[in-house]
Structure formats: structure tokens, C-alpha cells
Design an enzyme around this catalytic site. Structure first.
Site, PDB file in Angstrom:
ATOM      1  N   ASP A   1      35.295 103.544  38.522  1.00 24.21           N
ATOM      2  CA  ASP A   1      36.313 101.931  39.175  1.00 24.21           C
ATOM      3  C   ASP A   1      36.473 101.740  41.030  1.00 24.21           C
ATOM      4  O   ASP A   1      36.283 102.942  41.520  1.00 24.21           O
ATOM      5  CB  ASP A   1      37.483 102.069  38.404  1.00 24.21           C
ATOM      6  CG  ASP A   1      38.490 100.165  38.719  1.00 24.21           C
ATOM      7  OD1 ASP A   1      37.899  99.943  39.027  1.00 24.21           O
ATOM      8  OD2 ASP A   1      39.254 100.270  37.700  1.00 24.21           O
TER       9      ASP A   1
HETATM   10  C1  BGC Z   1      39.713  96.634  38.563  1.00 24.29           C
HETATM   11  C2  BGC Z   1      37.835  96.404  37.518  1.00 24.29           C
HETATM   12  C3  BGC Z   1      37.078  96.054  38.584  1.00 24.29           C
HETATM   13  C4  BGC Z   1      36.935  96.210  40.272  1.00 24.29           C
HETATM   14  C5  BGC Z   1      36.007  95.647  40.799  1.00 24.29           C
HETATM   15  C6  BGC Z   1      39.080  97.003  40.375  1.00 24.29           C
HETATM   16  O1  BGC Z   1      40.673  97.335  40.755  1.00 24.29           O
HETATM   17  O2  BGC Z   1      40.204  97.541  38.171  1.00 24.29           O
HETATM   18  O3  BGC Z   1      38.129  96.584  37.074  1.00 24.29           O
HETATM   19  O4  BGC Z   1      36.083  95.756  38.032  1.00 24.29           O
HETATM   20  O5  BGC Z   1      37.762  96.241  40.837  1.00 24.29           O
HETATM   21  O6  BGC Z   1      36.486  94.141  41.462  1.00 24.29           O
END
Ligand code: BGC
Length: 743
Positions: free
Chosen positions: A244
Site C-alpha cells: 500500500d
Molecule cells: C490506499 C490504497 C490505494 C493507494 C493508492 C492508499 O492510501 O490505502 O487503497 O490504492 O493509496 O492511491
């Protein structure tokens, strides 16, 4: 299981990968395992290895950002189809639709030139206050798995990887970057992992996103337990693990486990943990180069499957976004996902001919939601709100009058910088121990106190502005032929980054609904929202319709349901409690705590808890009404091959309209040797029937369906003995019962 020619392909591929890895320099390999821009990995042009283009997310392909700043590119060519949220999709209980929906998402992603779509979100909904529940499917692992598998397959048909997230147990937003969750092994294996396992083994997911949170002291993105032992060794996953955004904290730990691609929100790409710091450790001999080779291999595997490299490159799907044909699937999902919670005296559907003047009350009637929620936000090509849908449906001969009814404070929007730019600020110079604490000793995210203070200021403003809006709404309601209230939540509540503080309807909606029901007891109460709300007035209301964020065709589906062109067929994929205090997390206090929670309730969350404690929720898991009625009869159970249990029974549509019924099969162990939930959903079917018709339903319960996880043996086992098989229209409304005996 791989087919013969697929096996041959895999072997050939292995050889090609070996060759490529040998040719790559250390710098090139390092470039491949971390972000070179906010959504893209590093390429190795010299060897024809392209960058991996990723994009959010679960409700459609997100708008383009600049490479190194969270500033939208500002183009108009990145508007896309806005798809129903996963919570909507799950309440359709229709795996065929899930496959189609996944296909649309994959097609749009490929059409926009993406390789990996950061979806679906399949975390188990442990507490109804979790800010991201709208992005997730259900509180039940079997339902989540059954919907996630075809969704992933649909995405990947387009030569785009589904990046299934967030592995694992990403159950709260509070302190999401640091929270350490203590979870016992049985609970993990029975509740929080099964959907991920199905995503890998049945869905064939090409990639998985590691979660922000820790489990039992290990950061999920650096966890040998999760990424090596469970994902790779036990489940045989051979795709790519992506972090993540900002989920990697320590170079050595991430190097030592199967974390293949580090992504983050910061623009200092060379300083990512798997960038220069990794190179230095390798050069010093503290980390072996084999570690980076393993990561590169996993990424190359995925790239081959996506036809990004290799001999099949020319036959890669090209995708398409905004294809008009996709709208049919989006509309269908919106229609099938609406849940009719209550319908006394068949007050719904409304008869169009009898409605000359329709009063529509409530700010959500005229609101679009696609542009909010966090990383799931969408720059939608269009979004038809309920009010527009009603007007489009009724045309010019019916007068539609509208009043917002309650005041919604405008949120200050900072357009230059997206919230994600600062979303990890807390981690920059603090560690868990140094988290800001208030006088009560509770930890807080930077900005959290300001957010809460703003909510208090908003409340005062709402209270001041509402009386005039209430009066206007009640006036309209008095002399209309029919009154529809459209309220609920929005992405100031259902959002990434924080959890809701309670389950109450915001903006004093409860007061307005009570007033409306006094002047018009036939007010149709409807909602758009992403997670359960308390409905203290629900005894007084005759009809209640719940819809989740349902995509660009929301309003069209809404109108068709209200006027009976579509018969609602969705059922709740999560429990709607009478009040938050009834939830297990409210009782044990192990939710929404900044840095540490223990999942003390074990398996007992959602209906498993309500069942065990005999607490009656407002609307139970699996509940949903139709404009027709169904009768169940004639259950027979047959043990097949000494293992599987085959069930047959008949469902009859005894009403006057065509409709679809979701039949749910629960297993209740009668003399279990260990503590087990009273009943657990194992399989289901959605049965479409015209008026008066009946159908024989055949379903199979596999041996695995009877099992529980024995932590000592570290495997799933089933006790011999009797199991009650329950056939229900919901988890409370059990229509047929039988006994299966396991030898
Ligand atoms: C989120 C993810 C997301 C990623 C990219 C993170 O803050 O938890 O679900 O895919 O950002 O935007």
C-alpha cells in the site's frame, strides 16, 4: 489447476525470466521494485521491460495525476465510467454480475493504458463505523469470496491485473499506518483470510496489495508470516505483491520477505526503502542480491501474464473506457443491489398514473458522490442522481418538486493538492511511541483534532439553518401525491483516512424524518450511503429503501425501483444494528483505537455475534424484500461420494410479479467439539422467477464447508457428527431445515 499447455507455457516463461534476470544490472533491478512515479514502477528500456502502470480503484479508473505531485493532470480525457461500489455489488449477491462488473473495470483500466487496477477491496467489515467499508463487500467471508473471485476473473480477462487489497485485516482507518492488531490464528484463518485465499487460488489474482496495518506486531507489508508463509507457501501465490502507498517502513524487513514492489505517496522515489537504501545494503553485503532477484521474478511473472512482455505482446487486449455497452452492466448492478428493507402494505412501488405531483425531499436526492471517498474517487463521465433519475423517468407530465430538507455544510476543497500528499505526514518524523497524545492519553492523527472540531462547528451551523429548510420540506410534503425522502451519508462520512464516530444519520436527518412521517405517514424513506445507519423512527416508516453508492446509473435504477419497473432483489451483506452499542466492538472497545487493538471477539463479529448474543438488529444480514413473495419447500439432502452434501429444494414465486430471491445456506454444527458460531453462511443462489413459477434449486456443500481451523494442528478439520443445514431468506428468516451427518 493449470492445464497441460498452460504448464508448458509456464515452463517456457520461467526460462525466459531466468535469462532476463541474469541480464539485469543491480540498478535496473532496484528500479523495478519501487515506484518511479506516484503510480508507476521503473522501466528497463534497454531490455524492453516496460514500467508497470497502476491506478485506483474499485469504483472505476481514477483520474491521472502528475508524476511526482498529487495534482490532477487536469485533462478531460480521463473521465470514466463510475461503477457501483463493492458494498453495492455484494448486496446483489449475484456472482455473474460480479464477473461482468469486474470485466467492465478491467476493460476501462486497459483502455486507459493501465496494467494493474488497485481493486477489489475485500476486507471483512468488522465494525460498521470503518470509514472504508463502502469499498469493501461484506462482514462474511463466504459471500466476499463468492463475489470477489468472479470479479477478479472479469478484470483479468482484459490482460489487466487485479491488485486485491488490503492484505490483510485492514479493519479500521484510525491509526491505519501504525495500528497493531492482535488476532488469534483461528480468527485470522476463518474470518479475515478466506476471501484472499479464494482470490488467489480460485480467482487467480495476479497481484495483492499489502495492508498498512500491523498484525501481531508485524507490518503487513513486511510480514514473513503473511507474505511468505501464508500467501506463497500455503496458498502457492506466484504473482506480485505491491505495498500500500507508504506501507513499507524498513528496508531489511521488506527485502527479506515477499514484498515485490514498494509504492508510496512521497515524490522522493530514490529514497524509498526499496530504492537507494536497498542498494546500499546489498553493496555492503547485508542483504543478498537474491532478495531483489526474487522480487523481480515475481514482477516479471505478472508482466508475462499481462502480455506486457514476451511473445504474446501483440495479442494483448486493448480495452476501452466509457463504452456504452458497459452502462448496461452498471445499471443492472445498481438495480440488483438496492435493498428494500421495509414495505408495509405494499406502499411501494408507486403507481406512476396516480402521482401527478411528487415531492422529493433530502440533499442526497440531488447529490453526486463519485468525486469523493479517498483513493476510490472517480472523475465520472456522468452520474445520474436520484432526483434526475426520477425526473428522467417521469417526463414532463408529472410535477416533481424538490427541497433539500436539511443543511449540508460545504467542505473546503483544496484543489491544488490532493489529501494523499499529506496522508503519511504522521510517519515522517514520528514513530508509534511518539504519537501525539491528548490529555486523556489517547493518540491522535495530525489534523484529527481539527477535523473533529470542524464537525462540532458544522453541527452548530446545521442547527441554525435547518428549521427553515425543515419548514420548506414539510410544506412541499403536505400537498404532494407522494413523498420520497432521499437522505443518508456521503463521502464526508464514508471515507478513507478516518472512521465514523457513530452510526447516526448526520445533519439532523432523524429529526426531519420524524417530522415528515408525522405529516405524511406514507413518506417513502430512502437512502444513499456506504455503511449502516441507525434508524430510530423505523417503526413509523412504512417503506425503507437502502442503496449504496451505485455508480453512474444510480438515479435511473432508483426511479425504476420506485415505480416498479424493476423489482428489488438485493439483500444486506452486512448487519444493520438497531444501535451502535449493540455491536461487539462497541462493547469490547477494540475499534478505532490509534495504535493497538485486540480482536477479542474472535469469530464473533457481524451476524455471528448478534446470533450468539440473541441481539435483534434493525435489519439482519441477508435481509431484503421484494415486491413479490417466495415460498420454499421440499428440502432433501444427499451425501455424495461420501463427502459432498447435495441439497435440493423448491422456491416458488407466489406473488403477482416477476422477481428474484436470494436463497442462503447456513451450516449450524449441532455437537461441535470446539466453540463454533451458531451458524455460518456457506453458499447461496439468486433465483429468478416469473409470477406463479417455481424452480428446483440444487446446491452443493463441500467438505471444506464443514471445517474449522485447528490452530494446534495448523489446518482446517471437520468433526464427525450432525450438522443442521438451514435454508434461509435471511440469517434470521430460516425457511427449511435438514440434518447432514459427517462420518
Ligand atoms: C490506499 C490504497 C490505494 C493507494 C493508492 C492508499 O492510501 O490505502 O487503497 O490504492 O493509496 O492511491
Amino acid at each position: 489447476m493449470l492445464k497441460k499447455d498452460e504448464k508448458k507455457d509456464e515452463k517456457k516463461r520461467e526460462k525466459e525470466i531466468d535469462k532476463l534476470v541474469k541480464k539485469l544490472t543491480l540498478d535496473e533491478k532496484i528500479a523495478m521494485v519501487h515506484g518511479a512515479s506516484l503510480f508507476r514502477s521503473g522501466a528497463v528500456e534497454r531490455l524492453g521491460i516496460p514500467a508497470i502502470e497502476t491506478s485506483d480503484g474499485p469504483m472505476g479508473v481514477r483520474a491521472e495525476f502528475m508524476d511526482d505531485r498529487w495534482i490532477p493532470s487536469g485533462n478531460q480525457d480521463d473521465m470514466v465510467s463510475y461503477l457501483p461500489s463493492n458494498s453495492a455489488l455484494a448486496s446483489s449477491w449475484n456472482p455473474t454480475l460480479a464477473r461482468k462488473m469486474g470485466y467492465v473495470l478491467g476493460m476501462e483500466a486497459r483502455g486507459r493504458g493501465k496494467d494493474v487496477i488497485l481493486a477489489p477491496g475485500i476486507n471483512i467489515k468488522r465494525d460498521p463505523r470503518c470509514g472504508r467499508n463502502f469499498e469493501y463487500m461484506s462482514e462474511d467471508p463466504a459471500l466476499t469470496a463468492a463475489m470477489a473471485v468472479p470479479f477478479i476473473q472479469g478484470v483479468q480477462e482484459n490482460d489487466v491485473a487485479a491488485c486485491v487489497k488490503h492484505f490483510a485485516a485492514n479493519v479500521q482507518e484510525t491509526g491505519r499506518l501504525v495500528v497493531d492488531e492482535t488476532i488469534d490464528e483461528r480468527t485470522l484463518y476463518e474470518l479475515y483470510l478466506p476471501a484472499f485465499k479464494a482470490a488467489v487460488q480460485e480467482g487467480g489474482a495476479y497481484s495483492i496489495m499489502g495492508a498498512y496495518n500491523k498484525i501481531n506486531g508485524e507490518h503487513c507489508c513486511e510480514s514473513k508470516t503473511l507474505l511468505d508463509h501464508i500467501l506463497r507457501e500455503e496458498w502457492g501465490f506466484d504473482g506480485a505483491v505491491i505495498s500500500d502507498w507508504g506501507g513499507v517502513h524498513n528496508t531489511k524487513e521488506a527485502a527479506a520477505c515477499s514484498m515485490d514492489l514498494e509504492m508510496s505517496v512521497f515524490p522522493d522515489f530514490d529514497e524509498y526503502k526499496l530504492a537507494n537504501p536497498l542498494k546500499e545494503l546489498i553493496e555492503k553485503g547485508e542483504v543478498s542480491e537474491d532478495a531483489v532477484d526474487a522480487k523481480v521474478r515475481n514482477l516479471l511473472h505478472m508482466m508475462y501474464r499481462l502480455k506486457m512482455i514476451g511473445s504474446k505482446k501483440d495479442s494483448r487486449e486493448k480495452g476501452a473506457y466509457n463504452a456504452p455497452t458497459s452502462r448496461e452492466t452498471i445499471l443492472r448492478t445498481a438495480e440488483e443491489s438496492a435493498v428494500l428493507l421495509k414495505n408495509e402494505n405494499y406502499i411501494l412501488p408507486l403507481d406512476e398514473k396516480k402521482v401527478k405531483k411528487l415531492a422529493v425531499i433530502g440533499a442526497n436526492a440531488a447529490k453526486v458522490h463519485s468525486d469523493g471517498g479517498g483513493s476510490a474517487e472517480i472523475k465520472a463521465l456522468y452520474e445520474i442522481c436520484p432526483l434526475a433519475g426520477l425526473k428522467m423517468y417521469l417526463g414532463g407530465n408529472t410535477e416533481v418538486v424538490y427541497a433539500p430538507g436539511y443543511y449540508v455544510p460545504a467542505k473546503p476543497k483544496t484543489f491544488e493538492v490532493n489529501w494523499q500528499a499529506t496522508s503519511l505526514d504522521d510517519l515522517k518524523d514520528t514513530t508509534v511511541g511518539q504519537v501525539t497524545r491528548d490529555e486523556t492519553g489517547e493518540g491522535h492523527i495530525k489534523g484529527e483534532q481539527e477535523r473533529l472540531a470542524q464537525i462540532e462547528r458544522d453541527k452548530a451551523e446545521i442547527h441554525e439553518k435547518n428549521p427553515a429548510l425543515f419548514r420548506q420540506a414539510l410544506e412541499l410534503a403536505k400537498d404532494a401525491d407522494a413523498v420520497i425522502f432521499v437522505g443518508g451519508l456521503n463521502h464526508d462520512y464514508d471515507s478513507e483516512g478516518f472512521d465514523r464516530s457513530d452510526l447516526k444519520l448526520p445533519y439532523e436527518q432523524d429529526l426531519l424524518i420524524e417530522e415528515l412521517l408525522k405529516v405524511r405517514k406514507d413518506t417513502i424513506v430512502t437512502f444513499v450511503g456506504g455503511s449502516p445507519v441507525e434508524m430510530p423512527w423505523r417503526e413509523q416508516a412504512q417503506a425503507i429503501l437502502w442503496t449504496y453508492y451505485a455508480g453512474m446509473e444510480t438515479g435511473n435504477a432508483f426511479a425504476k425501483i420506485i415505480f416498479g419497473e424493476v423489482n428489488p432483489s438485493g439483500k444486506l451483506a452486512e448487519t444493520f444494528p438497531d444501535k451502535y452499542e449493540d455491536c461487539v466492538t462497541a462493547k469490547n472497545g477494540q475499534f478505532g483505537v490509534w495504535d493497538k487493538i485486540t480482536l477479542e471477539e474472535g469469530l464473533y463479529c457481524g451476524y455471528r455475534y448478534f446470533d450468539r448474543q440473541r441481539i435483534k438488529p434493525a435489519f439482519c444480514f441477508g435481509h431484503g424484500l421484494s415486491y413479490t413473495n417466495f415460498e420454499y419447500s421440499g428440502l432433501t439432502l444427499k451425501a455424495e461420494k461420501g463427502k459432498d452434501v447435495k441439497l435440493t429444494f423448491t422456491v416458488k414465486n407466489v406473488g403477482k410479479r416477476a422477481g428474484a430471491e436470494i436463497v442462503q445456506i447456513y451450516i449450524a454444527p449441532i455437537a461441535a467439539q470446539v466453540d463454533r458460531p451458531d451458524k455460518e453462511l456457506k453458499t447461496f443462489a439468486k433465483v429468478e422467477l416469473s409470477a406463479g413459477r417455481s424452480k428446483k434449486v440444487s446446491l452443493t456443500l463441500k467438505q471444506e464447508d464443514f471445517m474449522y481451523f485447528d490452530a494446534q494442528l495448523h489446518k482446517f478439520i471437520a468433526d464427525a457428527g450432525d450438522y443442521e443445514i438451514l435454508v434461509g431468506a435471511s440469517c434470521e428468516d430460516i425457511r427449511l431445515r435438514g440434518i447432514a451427518t459427517l462420518n
